[in-house]
Design a protein around this motif. Sequence first.
Motif, mmCIF file in Angstrom:
data_model
loop_
_atom_site.group_PDB
_atom_site.id
_atom_site.type_symbol
_atom_site.label_atom_id
_atom_site.label_comp_id
_atom_site.label_asym_id
_atom_site.label_seq_id
_atom_site.Cartn_x
_atom_site.Cartn_y
_atom_site.Cartn_z
ATOM 1 N N PHE A 21 6.193 13.179 42.602
ATOM 2 C CA PHE A 21 7.175 14.049 42.544
ATOM 3 C C PHE A 21 6.705 15.712 42.418
ATOM 4 N N MET A 22 7.130 16.585 43.433
ATOM 5 C CA MET A 22 6.798 17.842 43.456
ATOM 6 C C MET A 22 8.013 18.770 43.132
ATOM 7 N N ASP A 23 7.592 19.858 42.443
ATOM 8 C CA ASP A 23 8.621 20.979 42.213
ATOM 9 C C ASP A 23 8.405 22.092 43.187
ATOM 10 N N PHE A 24 9.605 22.454 43.792
ATOM 11 C CA PHE A 24 9.636 23.525 44.711
ATOM 12 C C PHE A 24 10.505 24.560 44.325
ATOM 13 N N LEU A 25 10.173 25.845 44.406
ATOM 14 C CA LEU A 25 10.415 27.019 44.103
ATOM 15 C C LEU A 25 10.716 28.026 45.022
ATOM 16 N N LEU A 26 12.021 28.087 45.535
ATOM 17 C CA LEU A 26 12.522 28.683 46.726
ATOM 18 C C LEU A 26 12.845 30.393 46.325
ATOM 19 N N PRO A 27 12.602 31.214 47.540
ATOM 20 C CA PRO A 27 12.973 32.574 47.251
ATOM 21 C C PRO A 27 14.328 32.962 46.981
ATOM 22 N N THR A 28 15.105 32.034 46.933
ATOM 23 C CA THR A 28 16.670 32.382 46.827
ATOM 24 C C THR A 28 16.965 32.019 45.445
ATOM 25 N N GLY A 29 16.027 31.609 44.571
ATOM 26 C CA GLY A 29 16.088 31.337 43.004
ATOM 27 C C GLY A 29 16.614 29.577 42.886
ATOM 28 N N ILE A 30 16.600 28.927 44.033
ATOM 29 C CA ILE A 30 17.079 27.497 43.850
ATOM 30 C C ILE A 30 15.794 26.756 43.547
ATOM 31 N N PHE A 31 15.855 25.846 42.536
ATOM 32 C CA PHE A 31 14.801 24.731 42.072
ATOM 33 C C PHE A 31 15.084 23.424 43.022
ATOM 34 N N LEU A 32 13.862 22.941 43.563
ATOM 35 C CA LEU A 32 14.083 21.622 44.258
ATOM 36 C C LEU A 32 13.080 20.826 43.449
ATOM 37 N N ILE A 45 5.854 18.932 54.437
ATOM 38 C CA ILE A 45 6.549 19.149 53.563
ATOM 39 C C ILE A 45 7.459 20.510 53.415
ATOM 40 N N LYS A 46 7.085 21.228 54.373
ATOM 41 C CA LYS A 46 7.953 22.441 54.502
ATOM 42 C C LYS A 46 9.396 21.916 55.176
ATOM 43 N N LYS A 47 9.358 21.002 56.283
ATOM 44 C CA LYS A 47 10.360 20.372 56.953
ATOM 45 C C LYS A 47 11.237 19.661 55.830
ATOM 46 N N MET A 48 10.668 18.913 55.045
ATOM 47 C CA MET A 48 11.600 18.336 54.005
ATOM 48 C C MET A 48 12.208 19.245 52.948
ATOM 49 N N VAL A 49 11.483 20.351 52.681
ATOM 50 C CA VAL A 49 12.267 21.383 51.793
ATOM 51 C C VAL A 49 13.538 21.903 52.448
ATOM 52 N N TRP A 50 13.145 22.161 53.862
ATOM 53 C CA TRP A 50 14.423 22.851 54.771
ATOM 54 C C TRP A 50 15.696 21.951 54.450
ATOM 55 N N LYS A 51 15.058 20.686 54.888
ATOM 56 C CA LYS A 51 16.185 19.623 55.049
ATOM 57 C C LYS A 51 16.973 19.536 53.449
ATOM 58 N N ASN A 52 16.140 19.467 52.601
ATOM 59 C CA ASN A 52 16.961 19.218 51.164
ATOM 60 C C ASN A 52 17.720 20.648 50.675
ATOM 61 N N ALA A 53 17.010 21.696 51.245
ATOM 62 C CA ALA A 53 17.378 23.087 50.769
ATOM 63 C C ALA A 53 18.824 23.441 51.556
ATOM 64 N N SER A 54 19.242 22.488 52.747
ATOM 65 C CA SER A 54 20.233 22.757 53.482
ATOM 66 C C SER A 54 21.610 22.349 52.817
ATOM 67 N N ARG A 55 21.393 21.553 51.889
ATOM 68 C CA ARG A 55 22.563 20.843 50.961
ATOM 69 C C ARG A 55 22.640 21.682 49.747
ATOM 70 N N GLU A 56 21.911 22.726 49.451
ATOM 71 C CA GLU A 56 21.993 23.568 48.368
ATOM 72 C C GLU A 56 22.707 24.824 48.555
ATOM 73 N N ALA A 57 22.971 25.748 47.480
ATOM 74 C CA ALA A 57 23.809 26.639 47.502
ATOM 75 C C ALA A 57 22.570 27.835 48.390
ATOM 76 N N LEU A 58 23.155 28.925 48.609
ATOM 77 C CA LEU A 58 22.464 29.990 49.326
ATOM 78 C C LEU A 58 21.309 30.006 50.346
ATOM 79 N N PHE A 59 21.563 28.552 50.902
ATOM 80 C CA PHE A 59 20.716 28.126 51.925
ATOM 81 C C PHE A 59 20.766 29.384 53.012
ATOM 82 N N CYS A 60 21.755 29.833 53.147
ATOM 83 C CA CYS A 60 22.129 30.853 54.391
ATOM 84 C C CYS A 60 20.953 32.269 53.905
#
Length: 967
Positions: A21-32, A45-60
């Motif tokens: 399990f990895m923790d990912f800190l996004l520049p939008t303030g979202i934690f995955l 891993i970057k592709k997986m982050v984008w896929k998971n981030a697309s379902r989160e707030a502030l993805f835009c």
Amino acid sequence: MPPGKYGTQEEWEQDGDQEIFMDFLLPTGIFLKFPVSRNDTIRNIKKMVWKNASREALFCGLRDPDLYVFTCINQTAEREELEEESRRISDVRPFMCVLRLVAREGDRGEKLTNTQISLLIGKGLHEFEAQKNHEVDEFRTKMRTFCEEKSLERQNLPWQRWMEYSFPCELEPCSSPAAGGSSKSKHGKKLFVNVKFESSDESFMLQQDSQDLPVALMKSALKKKATVFRSVRQEPEDYTLQVNGRWEFIYGQHPLGQFKYIFSCLRNGQNPQLTMVHHCTISKYQEDQGRVCSQMYKTRSLSRPPPLPLKKQNTSSLWSINEPFYIHLLQGSRVNADEGMKDCPIAWVNTMLFDYKDQLKTGEFLLSMWPSVPDDKSDLLNPMGTVQRNPNVDSAAGLLIRFPNIRPHPLYYPPLDKTIEPEMNGNTVFPSKDEYLKLKEIMDNKNYTEFFEDEKELLWKLRAEVRDYFPECLSKLLLITKWNKREDVAQMVGLLKSWPELPAIHALELLDYSFPDPAVRSFTIRCLKKLSDDELLQYLIQLVQVLKYESYLDCDLTTFLLERALSNRRIGHFLFWHLKSEIHVASVSLRFGLILEAYCRGNIHHIKLLSKQNEALGKMKALSDIVKTGSQKMTVDDLKLCIRQESYLEALSDLLSPLNPSVILFEICTDKCRFMDSKMKPLWLMYKNPLEQADMVGIIFKNGDDLRQDMLTLQMIRLMENLWKKEGLDLRMIPYGCLSTGNKTGLIEVVKSSDTIANIQRNSSNSAATAAFNKDALLNWLKSKNPGDKLDQAIEEFTLSCAGYCVATYVLGIGDRHNDNIMIRETGQLFHIDFGHFLGNFKRKLGINRERVPFILTYDFVHVIQQGRTNNSEKFERFREYCERAYKILCRNGTLFVNLFAMMKAAGLPELSSSKDIQYLKDSLALGKSEDEALKNFKVKFNEALRESWKTKVNWMMHSLAKDNRP
């Protein structure tokens, strides 16, 4: 699995394809947080982050993925940008399982290149910037410009020249038609090479041309040296500590003046009392966990050393004024006051009087001292030590020096032409007959480096005669030059301008620390530029070592090596690994790291190939660590299971062999891999060779042994083989590949279809006690491998190779020669392995020398040479002639071997650390004796080896019994 579970290399390497399990800190303030495979690449891993981030707030709020880069905290607790997106997370090994996504800044291409270079050389480029050192910054700028210019020149090469650079030809040495055994081939000889491309065959012609083949103030040569001593004793309640400081001005190994000072402190119970002894006032004393910390301020006027050879006499007062001087000792020991004291060195440091800009130093300099003890106990200074400071400042003794500013403007070392212009070489001197004969006698004695005063005067008087008739003896003239006398220095440097260029065999000697003058070193590099690529490769190990003697980062030797490395990829390959293997050594880490960075910037395309090799070596190291330190006993099947993991298969396949970049290690053959049963558990790795379906390539990875001594020994055997071949004598040697790749790690080439004498003897006998005495075992084994007419050729191969190794092991003083480190190929070639002892350092047990023969020549060897017939003296006499002829060839080239070993003193090998260690080599090569005298002595050794061979058999029996009884 919680974040941070994976922290150590063993944890990262042992869990196979398990998800983490990895923790990912996004520049939008979202934690995955989600699981990833430890074998996933950063790109996936970057592709997986984008896929998971697309379902989160502030993805835009996220922009294109290429505009971001992951960062992590690495194993050295530093922030690292993961620009190399093809890396697997298991190779990154973040300290905590946390990745942060940040916007890229700056030139992505530049940052990617910097990341690749840092990973490759094992040293972050930010470390160079953190030095805040003007010399480092200017060297990096200059070398980057130089290497990038070379890269541009290479890009503009015609395709034939580019092929020569990328795939340099390897030619076997052969006897020369020229008289006197010259190594030069006939001018104009051409080599035709057939090059196969993907869709067509095309031939082009490569032409192999064998013709390719101080001055005022001592400038950069003068070093100011300090050594501090302590008394060693058990810690008593009451003690006296006395520390002696010794300073000496040295040119190379020539002392120009010295002075000493002493201070002491007396302790009674818990109350230390400070006492001034001589020239020093101690102002502070404190004790911390048994370590003495003293500080001394404001010395009185120091004793004035002999005046330095200054251009202007008034500046000699520099060393007679009151100098503020500071010393901060972090190491000490205690001794009972009534038992006296004994000097024991605890720290030393060297520094230059002039900086890299030729400016006399002024101001304060804090020098971190080196704790290691000089090897030569007769001189408690360390003139061959580095002038770099100890980078481990937290644990090192510090020496704070203040160079007073004696004039309002900087004092520069004068240009060379101004130094020698008024001091040419005086009137011509015509020697008398007796003087000339005496001079010739001195010059002819190759083992003669210590002179009486009258001999020194004669050499200096007839220096022009030495230049004209004995130019190869330049080193002798340099040794007797009075480097503390300005007139003599000026005349010597002026004489160098007209000195004829020397062959490499004599020029190499001048790179020793005894000759630090920049004019001498520039002259030497000018001579070495005539070396062909093959010759340069032959001496590359030594040339890397003598880089340690250079006073400044920017020097002719560094530029010469980089220029040749960027002109021939094979030279670049081995230069890289020779430097990389010692990057962990603190005294050269900075210098070697800067040279590696420069080479990589000058050959960007080579980075990918070297990185693949580096990655493979990292996986081998991980496998070795698992085998050696696993919690449960590792089996060969467990090793094979590890290798079959995707990350290991990918890393260990399809790479150029570090041992030989002409060999491709295609697909690792897992079923053939194993680890050996010796102490360090070396890995035995086999590779399929698609070019020859029935053939395989094998390498041994060793972890825990310093292979540099083996590498040096095999280099000498290869050199001997080349010298013999040039004289028309092919002794069928097997100088297999060996390469040190890091701190006690390296690779050894597997010699296929071979076995040890011990195994052959054991398999032919019923017990270990009698195996060593079975004289028929070797001959019967050769008969089984070479039926019919092949046997005669196999015996001839054995005879030739046995002669070669008898001579080589005698000359080099190879020790520990038991039947497990002498091997035979099925074709008959005998060869030695495992060179942990040389230069006469034979093994002893219970104070008894176990090896009592000059070299190994047992009766079972003689039995094979004589084809199993006791009366076949003709075959044996032919073998003796091979030995004598080979020995005479080596004696004629004895100076070369001595010079090459002398250059290796900087390597810090336990059995080669001072000039005394080379005395064995001078004796075995009979330097200073005539060829007849040398041969007479060798015949005595030959007969002794044959007569006393029964002692060797007893030693072999004891070794076999000990091995069989080993748990």
